[in-house]
Design a protein around this motif. Structure first.
Motif, PDB file in Angstrom:
ATOM      1  N   UNK A  25      -0.468 -57.325 -11.792  1.00  0.00           N
ATOM      2  CA  UNK A  25       0.830 -57.961 -12.043  1.00  0.00           C
ATOM      3  C   UNK A  25       1.894 -57.192 -11.276  1.00  0.00           C
ATOM      4  N   UNK A  26       2.983 -57.870 -10.937  1.00  0.00           N
ATOM      5  CA  UNK A  26       4.043 -57.128 -10.246  1.00  0.00           C
ATOM      6  C   UNK A  26       4.719 -56.180 -11.224  1.00  0.00           C
ATOM      7  N   UNK A  27       4.646 -56.521 -12.497  1.00  0.00           N
ATOM      8  CA  UNK A  27       5.175 -55.633 -13.534  1.00  0.00           C
ATOM      9  C   UNK A  27       4.518 -54.246 -13.455  1.00  0.00           C
ATOM     10  N   UNK A  28       3.232 -54.219 -13.116  1.00  0.00           N
ATOM     11  CA  UNK A  28       2.551 -52.934 -12.959  1.00  0.00           C
ATOM     12  C   UNK A  28       2.597 -52.442 -11.514  1.00  0.00           C
ATOM     13  N   UNK A  29       2.589 -53.362 -10.566  1.00  0.00           N
ATOM     14  CA  UNK A  29       2.526 -52.944  -9.159  1.00  0.00           C
ATOM     15  C   UNK A  29       3.762 -52.142  -8.740  1.00  0.00           C
ATOM     16  N   UNK A  30       4.935 -52.518  -9.237  1.00  0.00           N
ATOM     17  CA  UNK A  30       6.153 -51.807  -8.810  1.00  0.00           C
ATOM     18  C   UNK A  30       6.177 -50.357  -9.317  1.00  0.00           C
ATOM     19  N   UNK A  31       5.983 -50.111 -10.627  1.00  0.00           N
ATOM     20  CA  UNK A  31       5.954 -48.703 -11.073  1.00  0.00           C
ATOM     21  C   UNK A  31       4.786 -47.912 -10.492  1.00  0.00           C
ATOM     22  N   UNK A  32       3.639 -48.581 -10.321  1.00  0.00           N
ATOM     23  CA  UNK A  32       2.518 -47.864  -9.699  1.00  0.00           C
ATOM     24  C   UNK A  32       2.865 -47.491  -8.261  1.00  0.00           C
ATOM     25  N   UNK A  33       3.494 -48.417  -7.549  1.00  0.00           N
ATOM     26  CA  UNK A  33       3.907 -48.124  -6.175  1.00  0.00           C
ATOM     27  C   UNK A  33       4.848 -46.934  -6.130  1.00  0.00           C
ATOM     28  N   UNK A  34       5.792 -46.919  -7.065  1.00  0.00           N
ATOM     29  CA  UNK A  34       6.742 -45.799  -7.084  1.00  0.00           C
ATOM     30  C   UNK A  34       6.027 -44.471  -7.342  1.00  0.00           C
ATOM     31  N   UNK A  35       5.107 -44.491  -8.301  1.00  0.00           N
ATOM     32  CA  UNK A  35       4.386 -43.244  -8.609  1.00  0.00           C
ATOM     33  C   UNK A  35       3.536 -42.807  -7.418  1.00  0.00           C
ATOM     34  N   UNK A  36       2.890 -43.771  -6.757  1.00  0.00           N
ATOM     35  CA  UNK A  36       2.048 -43.417  -5.606  1.00  0.00           C
ATOM     36  C   UNK A  36       2.903 -42.875  -4.461  1.00  0.00           C
ATOM     37  N   UNK A  37       4.062 -43.497  -4.235  1.00  0.00           N
ATOM     38  CA  UNK A  37       4.953 -43.026  -3.172  1.00  0.00           C
ATOM     39  C   UNK A  37       5.459 -41.620  -3.453  1.00  0.00           C
ATOM     40  N   UNK A  38       5.867 -41.407  -4.694  1.00  0.00           N
ATOM     41  CA  UNK A  38       6.362 -40.088  -5.107  1.00  0.00           C
ATOM     42  C   UNK A  38       5.267 -39.036  -4.920  1.00  0.00           C
ATOM     43  N   UNK A  39       4.063 -39.366  -5.386  1.00  0.00           N
ATOM     44  CA  UNK A  39       2.989 -38.371  -5.372  1.00  0.00           C
ATOM     45  C   UNK A  39       2.428 -38.133  -3.972  1.00  0.00           C
ATOM     46  N   UNK A  40       2.285 -39.191  -3.193  1.00  0.00           N
ATOM     47  CA  UNK A  40       1.771 -38.998  -1.827  1.00  0.00           C
ATOM     48  C   UNK A  40       2.754 -38.144  -1.022  1.00  0.00           C
ATOM     49  N   UNK A  41       4.052 -38.411  -1.197  1.00  0.00           N
ATOM     50  CA  UNK A  41       5.059 -37.601  -0.499  1.00  0.00           C
ATOM     51  C   UNK A  41       5.029 -36.165  -1.017  1.00  0.00           C
ATOM     52  N   UNK A  42       4.859 -36.011  -2.325  1.00  0.00           N
ATOM     53  CA  UNK A  42       4.840 -34.667  -2.914  1.00  0.00           C
ATOM     54  C   UNK A  42       3.694 -33.836  -2.352  1.00  0.00           C
ATOM     55  N   UNK A  43       2.522 -34.453  -2.256  1.00  0.00           N
ATOM     56  CA  UNK A  43       1.355 -33.724  -1.728  1.00  0.00           C
ATOM     57  C   UNK A  43       1.653 -33.235  -0.313  1.00  0.00           C
ATOM     58  N   UNK A  44       2.249 -34.111   0.495  1.00  0.00           N
ATOM     59  CA  UNK A  44       2.508 -33.743   1.899  1.00  0.00           C
ATOM     60  C   UNK A  44       3.610 -32.699   2.030  1.00  0.00           C
ATOM     61  N   UNK A  45       4.447 -32.572   1.005  1.00  0.00           N
ATOM     62  CA  UNK A  45       5.543 -31.592   1.066  1.00  0.00           C
ATOM     63  C   UNK A  45       5.276 -30.392   0.155  1.00  0.00           C
ATOM     64  N   UNK A  46       4.037 -30.273  -0.308  1.00  0.00           N
ATOM     65  CA  UNK A  46       3.659 -29.163  -1.191  1.00  0.00           C
ATOM     66  C   UNK A  46       4.515 -29.108  -2.453  1.00  0.00           C
ATOM     67  N   UNK A  47       4.798 -30.253  -3.013  1.00  0.00           N
ATOM     68  CA  UNK A  47       5.567 -30.330  -4.257  1.00  0.00           C
ATOM     69  C   UNK A  47       4.667 -30.873  -5.366  1.00  0.00           C
ATOM     70  N   UNK A  48       5.148 -30.762  -6.601  1.00  0.00           N
ATOM     71  CA  UNK A  48       4.322 -31.190  -7.740  1.00  0.00           C
ATOM     72  C   UNK A  48       4.284 -32.710  -7.859  1.00  0.00           C
TER      73      UNK A  48
END
Ligand SMILES: Cc1cc2nc3c(=O)[nH]c(=O)nc-3n(C[C@H](O)[C@H](O)[C@H](O)COP(=O)(O)OP(=O)(O)OC[C@H]3O[C@@H](n4cnc5c(N)ncnc54)[C@H](O)[C@@H]3O)c2cc1C
Length: 436
Positions: A347-370
């Motif tokens: 559902x887009x209801x889940x896709x949007x927050x999941x997308x945000x979490x994935x974007x946050x976390x993928x960027x965090x990994x690449x920047x050595x952040x939590x």
């Protein structure tokens, strides 16, 4: 061979990067920014891009980050609105969302992902082979219609799974209704919808109104709208609680519901059913659910019954380093750490927050952040039921809170506001990408 090599662009560095504080040690040494590649320009991919850009802006202890979104076309298609009239309008250009936040848009059809070499191969709009190297990948390639097994001979079926299909159906309805009733076969005004789940119900209750737009109210009133399902009840995906309201709305819309019914064969305009019955119609629309994009299976990992990749609480794909997944392609738990909550729905209801979490976390990994776990406790459902209104429910038991016009107003708010990203305004776009 040389010519082929020259035609192939190996793309490493996007033109636009997000400038941040000092580079991480590793990347400083290599003299390059880490590359984050996002596959898919739907709700999950677009919200991932906004969140990654936001994380890069906020992550002052991290490094520069290049973000590129690779997808088929330059639009966010509002799939939840494709049952409505004017489906051609149901998309938002990606450029005005991505450009202000420095995310590069690349167009292409992804054919292969090589997780070992961290490389993605795609066919570009001119048919050229492109390769994209990445340090971090977010897979957000969504889902496709799960078609039922049935034989078709010299027959075309329709669907509303993507923008092109929904527009093609609309053109077909326009063409059918343009044929004067006296010149046509009465059966040409029969619409058969296969699949009485969420999408089939929304389309069925809306259909008479859509026919009226194309052929006038009187003719639309004479049309037949038939909703078939192999299951013994309608709306199995929505559970029993909202069902009485849905049945009332289907009756009000004069939709003929036929349960325990499967189409075995379509030859020309003749549908042969499992009970031996025959229906004649040139408008057969398939709405039988979804399965994950085949890129999930191409990674060779275990998938769930819907073809989705298993992800951990940070939406990192289990068993593969450097890849996060979000949206319809990911099997994620909504409340990790407790009893796991529920599996996020397609559902887009889940896709949007999941997308945000994935974007946050993928960027965090690449920047050595939590990283931060994906968590989504609240769940609501709102089913459009045509002229009758809508039904709005809360929670996984789907307790009905609003019906008819009040619920319809809620549905319209979601469909015209909530699922649209901000455009042009960098601050507003980055704000929409903030993890709350
Ligand atoms: C008719 C219909 C009605 C719906 N109604 C609702 C509703 O009322 N409420 C609700 O919450 N949800 C609804 N949904 C579900 C919702 O639309 C999806 O859950 C949502 O779109 C998932 O978002 P996503 O980003 O994961 O995938 P998608 O929106 O499918 O986006 C996937 C993206 O990946 C791109 N892509 C795919 N394969 C490739 C490839 N090989 N190469 C490059 N790019 C690729 C696509 O072009 C697209 O940009 C509905 C869906 C449909 C079809």
């Amino acid at each position: 061979m040389l010519r082929r090599w020259c035609q192939k662009h190996i793309e490493r560095r996007p033109r636009i990067g997000l400038k941040n504080a000092a580079m991480t040690e590793a990347n400083e040494g290599a003299g390059k920014m880490p590359d984050l590649l996002i596959i898919g320009g739907g709700y999950a991919g677009l919200w991932a891009a906004m969140a990654a850009a936001r994380r890069a802006q906020d992550g002052v202890s991290g490094g520069d980050l290049s973000i590129r979104l690779l997808t088929r076309d330059a639009y966010l298609t509002h799939r939840p609105r494709l049952y409505e009239s004017n489906p051609q309008d149901m998309r938002t250009p990606l450029g005005p969302v991505l450009e202000p936040i420095g995310v590069e848009l690349a167009l292409g059809e992804v054919n292969a992902i090589d997780p070992t070499a961290r490389r993605v191969r795609a066919t570009g709009p001119e048919g050229q082979d492109n390769e994209y190297q990445y340090d971090g990948l977010i897979l957000a390639a969504g889902s496709v219609l799960r078609r039922p097994a049935m034989e078709t001979v010299n027959a075309r079926t329709w669907c509303i799974d993507d923008h092109a299909s929904a527009v093609a159906l609309d053109q077909h309805l326009t063409a059918r209704m343009a044929i004067p009733e006296a010149d046509g076969d009465a059966n040409d005004d029969t619409v058969v919808i296969i699949g009485a789940g969420f999408t089939g119900i929304e389309l069925a209750t809306e259909m008479r109104g859509r026919l009226a737009e194309h052929g006038g109210t009187a003719r639309a009133e004479r049309a037949r709208v038939i909703l078939l399902d192999a299951a013994p009840t309608i709306s199995e995906d929505l559970g029993p609680v909202p069902r009485p309201h849905i049945l009332e709305a289907l009756r009000a819309a004069r939709v003929e519901v036929r349960l325990n019914t499967m189409v075995q064969r379509i030859e020309n305009d003749q549908l042969t059913l499992n009970d031996g019955g025959v229906i004649t119609s040139s408008t057969v629309i398939v709405t039988t659910g979804a399965r994950a994009n085949s890129l999930a299976a191409s990674l060779g990992l275990d998938t769930d019954a819907m073809g989705r990749l298993f992800v951990d609480e940070n939406l990192s794909v289990e068993g593969l380093a450097g890849i996060h997944a979000a949206g319809d392609i990911a099997h994620a738990l909504t409340e990790p750490g407790t009893d796991g909550g529920h599996v996020a729905l397609m559902s887009c209801q889940h896709a949007m927050p999941m997308g945000k979490a994935a974007g946050y976390n993928a960027a965090s990994v690449l920047m050595n952040l939590a990283s931060r776990p994906y968590k989504q406790a609240r769940y609501v459902t709102c089913v459009d039921l045509g002229p009758w209104g809508a039904v709005f429910s809360t929670g996984w038991e789907r307790q009905v809170e609003l019906i008819k016009a009040e619920a319809k107003a809620r549905k319209q708010f979601v469909m015209t506001e909530v699922i649209y990203p901000p455009m042009h305004d960098r601050a507003a776009i980055l704000e929409a990408g903030a993890l709350t």
